[in-house]
Design a protein around this motif. Structure first.
Motif, PDB file in Angstrom:
ATOM      1  N   LEU A  74      36.154 -17.415 -19.876  1.00 26.33           N
ATOM      2  CA  LEU A  74      35.475 -17.014 -21.229  1.00 26.33           C
ATOM      3  C   LEU A  74      35.390 -15.509 -21.449  1.00 26.33           C
ATOM      4  N   ASP A  75      34.831 -14.912 -20.361  1.00 24.26           N
ATOM      5  CA  ASP A  75      34.729 -13.619 -20.623  1.00 24.26           C
ATOM      6  C   ASP A  75      36.191 -12.967 -21.034  1.00 24.26           C
ATOM      7  N   ARG A 101      25.827  -8.999 -21.990  1.00 24.23           N
ATOM      8  CA  ARG A 101      24.503  -9.344 -21.684  1.00 24.23           C
ATOM      9  C   ARG A 101      24.814 -11.030 -21.659  1.00 24.23           C
ATOM     10  N   ALA A 102      25.465 -11.699 -22.300  1.00 30.52           N
ATOM     11  CA  ALA A 102      25.542 -13.077 -22.330  1.00 30.52           C
ATOM     12  C   ALA A 102      26.312 -13.707 -20.891  1.00 30.52           C
ATOM     13  N   ALA A 107      25.936 -15.819 -15.749  1.00 33.15           N
ATOM     14  CA  ALA A 107      26.310 -15.874 -14.204  1.00 33.15           C
ATOM     15  C   ALA A 107      25.163 -16.113 -13.437  1.00 33.15           C
ATOM     16  N   ALA A 108      24.017 -15.255 -13.940  1.00 36.10           N
ATOM     17  CA  ALA A 108      22.947 -15.391 -13.316  1.00 36.10           C
ATOM     18  C   ALA A 108      22.434 -16.923 -13.206  1.00 36.10           C
ATOM     19  N   VAL A 109      22.207 -17.775 -14.246  1.00 37.40           N
ATOM     20  CA  VAL A 109      21.927 -18.994 -14.138  1.00 37.40           C
ATOM     21  C   VAL A 109      22.935 -19.975 -13.383  1.00 37.40           C
ATOM     22  N   VAL A 110      24.254 -19.562 -13.338  1.00 37.83           N
ATOM     23  CA  VAL A 110      25.052 -20.228 -12.310  1.00 37.83           C
ATOM     24  C   VAL A 110      24.841 -20.060 -10.963  1.00 37.83           C
TER      25      VAL A 110
END
Length: 117
Positions: A74-75, A101-102, A107-110
């Motif tokens: 996606l990135d 930021r998104a 990545a932090a959530v994953v």
């Protein structure tokens, strides 16, 4: 009279069927393994791959792959699109900042999900 090709299959979140015309057009006559890749000769495999993803559903596909790869895809894809947009640089830079930021938040959530198992 010219026969038109069927539209490429369009994967959705949930599994979906393809038409018989899509099956005939996009499924290789003979499925082979060459250098680790499924396909047949020099045939374009896009329709075949999209048909498989359509049948599988994207939610199922993501459940069986590494979430970090989906973030990376996606990135890369969104960055490529942003680079090719004809927009004022200040606006484009703001979109890149939002994307950064998104992606970092995702990545932090994953990472959190992986830690919680």
């Amino acid at each position: 009279m010219t026969e038109s090709k069927p539209a490429l299959p369009q994967p959705q979140l949930q599994p979906a069927g393809i038409t018989f015309e899509q099956y005939v057009e996009f499924t290789p006559e003979k499925l082979e393994l060459s250098d680790g890749y499924l396909g047949y000769g020099g045939q374009n495999q896009l329709g075949f791959h999209l048909a498989v993803l359509t049948n599988m559903g994207l939610l199922s596909a993501i459940r069986h792959t590494n979430l970090n790869l989906w973030i990376e895809v996606l990135d890369n894809y969104v960055r490529e699109k942003l680079v090719n947009i004809d927009a004022e640089s200040e606006e484009t830079e703001e979109m890149f900042s939002r994307l950064n930021r998104a992606i970092n938040d995702l990545a932090a959530v994953v990472e959190y999900l992986q830690e919680k198992g």
